[in-house]
Structure formats: C-alpha cells, structure tokens
Design a protein around this motif. Sequence first.
Motif, PDB file in Angstrom:
ATOM      1  N   ILE A  80      14.157   1.810   1.882  1.00  0.00           N
ATOM      2  CA  ILE A  80      13.046   0.856   1.737  1.00  0.00           C
ATOM      3  C   ILE A  80      12.672   0.681   0.273  1.00  0.00           C
ATOM      4  CG2 ILE A  80      11.205   2.577   1.967  1.00  0.00           C
ATOM      5  CD1 ILE A  80      11.226  -0.994   3.435  1.00  0.00           C
ATOM      6  N   ASP A  81      12.860   1.718  -0.566  1.00  0.00           N
ATOM      7  CA  ASP A  81      12.513   1.605  -1.978  1.00  0.00           C
ATOM      8  C   ASP A  81      13.343   0.518  -2.656  1.00  0.00           C
ATOM      9  OD1 ASP A  81      10.735   3.633  -1.618  1.00  0.00           O
ATOM     10  OD2 ASP A  81      11.963   5.187  -2.542  1.00  0.00           O
ATOM     11  N   ARG A  84      -0.598 -11.309  -4.978  1.00  0.00           N
ATOM     12  CA  ARG A  84      -0.863 -12.036  -3.735  1.00  0.00           C
ATOM     13  C   ARG A  84       0.446 -12.355  -3.012  1.00  0.00           C
ATOM     14  NH1 ARG A  84      -0.131 -16.473  -1.584  1.00  0.00           N
ATOM     15  NH2 ARG A  84       0.876 -17.290  -3.465  1.00  0.00           N
ATOM     16  N   SER A  85       1.433 -12.797  -3.774  1.00  0.00           N
ATOM     17  CA  SER A  85       2.721 -13.135  -3.178  1.00  0.00           C
ATOM     18  C   SER A  85       3.417 -11.902  -2.619  1.00  0.00           C
ATOM     19  CB  SER A  85       3.602 -13.819  -4.228  1.00  0.00           C
ATOM     20  OG  SER A  85       4.823 -14.239  -3.667  1.00  0.00           O
ATOM     21  N   LEU A  86       3.371 -10.793  -3.363  1.00  0.00           N
ATOM     22  CA  LEU A  86       3.974  -9.550  -2.869  1.00  0.00           C
ATOM     23  C   LEU A  86       3.288  -9.102  -1.581  1.00  0.00           C
ATOM     24  CD1 LEU A  86       4.373  -7.516  -6.200  1.00  0.00           C
ATOM     25  CD2 LEU A  86       6.187  -8.643  -4.886  1.00  0.00           C
ATOM     26  N   ASP A  87       1.975  -9.268  -1.532  1.00  0.00           N
ATOM     27  CA  ASP A  87       1.219  -8.887  -0.332  1.00  0.00           C
ATOM     28  C   ASP A  87       1.622  -9.757   0.848  1.00  0.00           C
ATOM     29  OD1 ASP A  87      -0.620  -7.300   1.015  1.00  0.00           O
ATOM     30  OD2 ASP A  87      -2.320  -8.584   0.524  1.00  0.00           O
ATOM     31  N   GLU A  88       1.786 -11.068   0.619  1.00  0.00           N
ATOM     32  CA  GLU A  88       2.194 -11.978   1.685  1.00  0.00           C
ATOM     33  C   GLU A  88       3.591 -11.651   2.213  1.00  0.00           C
ATOM     34  OE1 GLU A  88       1.924 -15.994   0.362  1.00  0.00           O
ATOM     35  OE2 GLU A  88      -0.217 -16.162   0.826  1.00  0.00           O
ATOM     36  N   HIS A  89       4.415 -11.078   1.351  1.00  0.00           N
ATOM     37  CA  HIS A  89       5.771 -10.705   1.761  1.00  0.00           C
ATOM     38  C   HIS A  89       5.828  -9.317   2.394  1.00  0.00           C
ATOM     39  CE1 HIS A  89       6.958 -14.218  -0.576  1.00  0.00           C
ATOM     40  NE2 HIS A  89       8.160 -14.110  -0.042  1.00  0.00           N
ATOM     41  N   GLY A  90       4.661  -8.716   2.615  1.00  0.00           N
ATOM     42  CA  GLY A  90       4.623  -7.459   3.354  1.00  0.00           C
ATOM     43  C   GLY A  90       4.950  -6.220   2.560  1.00  0.00           C
ATOM     44  N   VAL A  91       5.062  -6.352   1.247  1.00  0.00           N
ATOM     45  CA  VAL A  91       5.453  -5.204   0.428  1.00  0.00           C
ATOM     46  C   VAL A  91       4.490  -4.044   0.594  1.00  0.00           C
ATOM     47  CG1 VAL A  91       5.654  -4.394  -1.960  1.00  0.00           C
ATOM     48  CG2 VAL A  91       6.719  -6.544  -1.271  1.00  0.00           C
ATOM     49  N   PHE A  92       3.182  -4.327   0.629  1.00  0.00           N
ATOM     50  CA  PHE A  92       2.192  -3.256   0.634  1.00  0.00           C
ATOM     51  C   PHE A  92       1.941  -2.669   2.022  1.00  0.00           C
ATOM     52  CE2 PHE A  92       1.153  -5.928  -3.095  1.00  0.00           C
ATOM     53  CZ  PHE A  92       1.489  -4.993  -4.069  1.00  0.00           C
ATOM     54  N   ALA A  93       2.718  -3.118   3.010  1.00  0.00           N
ATOM     55  CA  ALA A  93       2.657  -2.488   4.325  1.00  0.00           C
ATOM     56  C   ALA A  93       3.447  -1.182   4.342  1.00  0.00           C
ATOM     57  CB  ALA A  93       3.203  -3.440   5.393  1.00  0.00           C
ATOM     58  N   ARG A 131       4.444   2.546   2.944  1.00  0.00           N
ATOM     59  CA  ARG A 131       3.799   3.686   2.283  1.00  0.00           C
ATOM     60  C   ARG A 131       4.296   3.830   0.852  1.00  0.00           C
ATOM     61  NH1 ARG A 131       4.781   8.893   5.772  1.00  0.00           N
ATOM     62  NH2 ARG A 131       6.873   7.981   5.747  1.00  0.00           N
ATOM     63  N   ARG A 132       3.396   4.173  -0.039  1.00  0.00           N
ATOM     64  CA  ARG A 132       3.678   4.396  -1.454  1.00  0.00           C
ATOM     65  C   ARG A 132       4.118   3.132  -2.191  1.00  0.00           C
ATOM     66  NH1 ARG A 132       7.890   6.625  -2.154  1.00  0.00           N
ATOM     67  NH2 ARG A 132       8.775   6.675  -0.062  1.00  0.00           N
ATOM     68  N   ALA A 133       3.988   1.959  -1.549  1.00  0.00           N
ATOM     69  CA  ALA A 133       4.458   0.731  -2.183  1.00  0.00           C
ATOM     70  C   ALA A 133       3.653   0.393  -3.436  1.00  0.00           C
ATOM     71  CB  ALA A 133       4.399  -0.430  -1.190  1.00  0.00           C
ATOM     72  N   VAL A 134       2.336   0.640  -3.402  1.00  0.00           N
ATOM     73  CA  VAL A 134       1.520   0.329  -4.577  1.00  0.00           C
ATOM     74  C   VAL A 134       1.995   1.144  -5.779  1.00  0.00           C
ATOM     75  CG1 VAL A 134      -0.793   0.419  -5.573  1.00  0.00           C
ATOM     76  CG2 VAL A 134      -0.494  -0.340  -3.219  1.00  0.00           C
ATOM     77  N   GLU A 135       2.248   2.427  -5.549  1.00  0.00           N
ATOM     78  CA  GLU A 135       2.735   3.286  -6.625  1.00  0.00           C
ATOM     79  C   GLU A 135       4.096   2.807  -7.131  1.00  0.00           C
ATOM     80  OE1 GLU A 135       1.467   4.204  -3.813  1.00  0.00           O
ATOM     81  OE2 GLU A 135       0.092   5.904  -4.046  1.00  0.00           O
ATOM     82  N   GLN A 136       4.939   2.379  -6.203  1.00  0.00           N
ATOM     83  CA  GLN A 136       6.275   1.932  -6.582  1.00  0.00           C
ATOM     84  C   GLN A 136       6.228   0.630  -7.370  1.00  0.00           C
ATOM     85  OE1 GLN A 136       8.943   1.641  -3.284  1.00  0.00           O
ATOM     86  NE2 GLN A 136      10.656   0.928  -4.513  1.00  0.00           N
ATOM     87  N   VAL A 137       5.375  -0.294  -6.934  1.00  0.00           N
ATOM     88  CA  VAL A 137       5.212  -1.562  -7.650  1.00  0.00           C
ATOM     89  C   VAL A 137       4.653  -1.304  -9.048  1.00  0.00           C
ATOM     90  CG1 VAL A 137       3.923  -3.730  -7.715  1.00  0.00           C
ATOM     91  CG2 VAL A 137       4.976  -2.975  -5.574  1.00  0.00           C
ATOM     92  N   ALA A 138       3.677  -0.399  -9.139  1.00  0.00           N
ATOM     93  CA  ALA A 138       3.087  -0.069 -10.441  1.00  0.00           C
ATOM     94  C   ALA A 138       4.153   0.456 -11.398  1.00  0.00           C
ATOM     95  CB  ALA A 138       1.978   0.962 -10.255  1.00  0.00           C
ATOM     96  N   ALA A 139       5.002   1.354 -10.894  1.00  0.00           N
ATOM     97  CA  ALA A 139       6.055   1.919 -11.738  1.00  0.00           C
ATOM     98  C   ALA A 139       7.048   0.846 -12.159  1.00  0.00           C
ATOM     99  CB  ALA A 139       6.770   3.045 -10.988  1.00  0.00           C
TER     100      ALA A 139
END
Length: 233
Positions: A151-152, A183-192, A194-202
């Motif tokens: 998933i990463d 907003r676009s990443l959220d609409e594409h389900g990325v933040f559903a 686990r740990r996606a916020v941390e991964q996006v930040a990195a």
Amino acid sequence: MDSDPVLDAERDAIVGALGPVVEGIAATFGPVCEVVLHDYRHPEKSVVAVAGAVTGRSVGGAMSEIGLRVLARGDEAGDELNYLTRTKGGQLLKSSTMLLRDSTGAVFGALCVNVDVTAVQQAQAVLAGVGGGAGTGAGEAPGTTTFGNDIDSVVEAIVDAHQLRQSRTWVQLGRAERLELFRSLDEHGVFAVRRAVEQVAARLGISRASAYNYLSQARTATATPAASDGGPA
C-alpha cells in the motif's frame, strides 16, 4: 467501517462464496484475464483471492488507487464497468470494479476483473497482417494506474502523480495550491490508509503536524460550501 459481529459474519460469507467465482471467471477468459477479490475492511491487505497474473497481484496485497477512490466515496460509490487504464509497465487494461455490499447497503469490498487489452490487440494485429486487414486507430490514452501488493507504493505513486500534474515542487506551491493538493489526495482515498498522513508528509518533505493541518483545512474548505448551499451544517 463499523464493526458488527452479525454483519461481519455476513460479509465473510459473501467473500467466501465468491472465491470459486474468481477462479471460474479467470479460467473462462484465459491468461489475458485477472480477477481480484477485495475486502475493504483491510485496505493495506485487501486482496483475499486472485486468479490470473495480469497485474502481478497476490493474496494479502494492497488495494490499488482505484480501490482507494471507492473507499473515499464510501457507500455512495457505484460500480465502474468497462473502463480503460494502463499499468506502469505499459499494459492497456479493460477493467470492471463491481462493489460488494452487505444487507444494509454498506460497501465492504469489490470483485475486479482486468483484461490485458494489449495482448488482445497484439493478437489482432497479427491476424490483420495475415488476413490483409487494416488495424483500428487508437483512442484517447488512459491514465496510468498503480497496482501493487504494498500500500505504501500505491500511496507514494498517487502523491507523485499529483505533484507531477502541478509541475512544481511543494515549496513552489502557494497556500491555495497546497490545500488543493491535500483535498485531491483526500478525494482519492489516500488518507483512508493507516499512517498515510505521515507517509504523505515524508514524501512532500514537510512535518507531520503541517500535513495534518493542511488536511484539516482542506476538509473544512470542502465542507463549507455545502453548508452555505442549504445543506446540513
């Protein structure tokens, strides 16, 4: 997704019943076909059954960005039939995603069929050459879809694709563009995931706190117009 012992048993029964269907469809269409059964209750390892090897999926693998988009839409999502996409390796696929719902109408999985159109087109070209026929013209090229067992890698590919469309790095984006990216990443389900916020930040080179802040602001900005248009506050 809410956990209810009765509904979970029902969902497990549906997933179990579809196992033979996965094998049957793939066997019917042969090596150009792949059938994947997803259980969205576990997005990081949603693949519970797979037959065929078009995208290289395996049991225990993650959902693709298509699945993440469905997850983001929740129960409002609908089946997506006969759409074209392309793998990172260049294979053109004709795909269908048929959602699984429990007795309450809640989406909890999907049955996906992928047909390698590239292989079919190559066979058609050979037959056309032998028979003297002319090939058909190519239509609009579909976008590339990331299929992976990790998933990463799927999340990273979505983030990279969005940045590529911006044609600028994160530091070059203005505040409105940064909010639009989240907003676009959220609409594409990325933040559903686990740990996606941390991964996006990195991936973007920002702090986790900044990523959470941008996500919160993006969701607030998205929800505000709905309230002003007479919808529920």
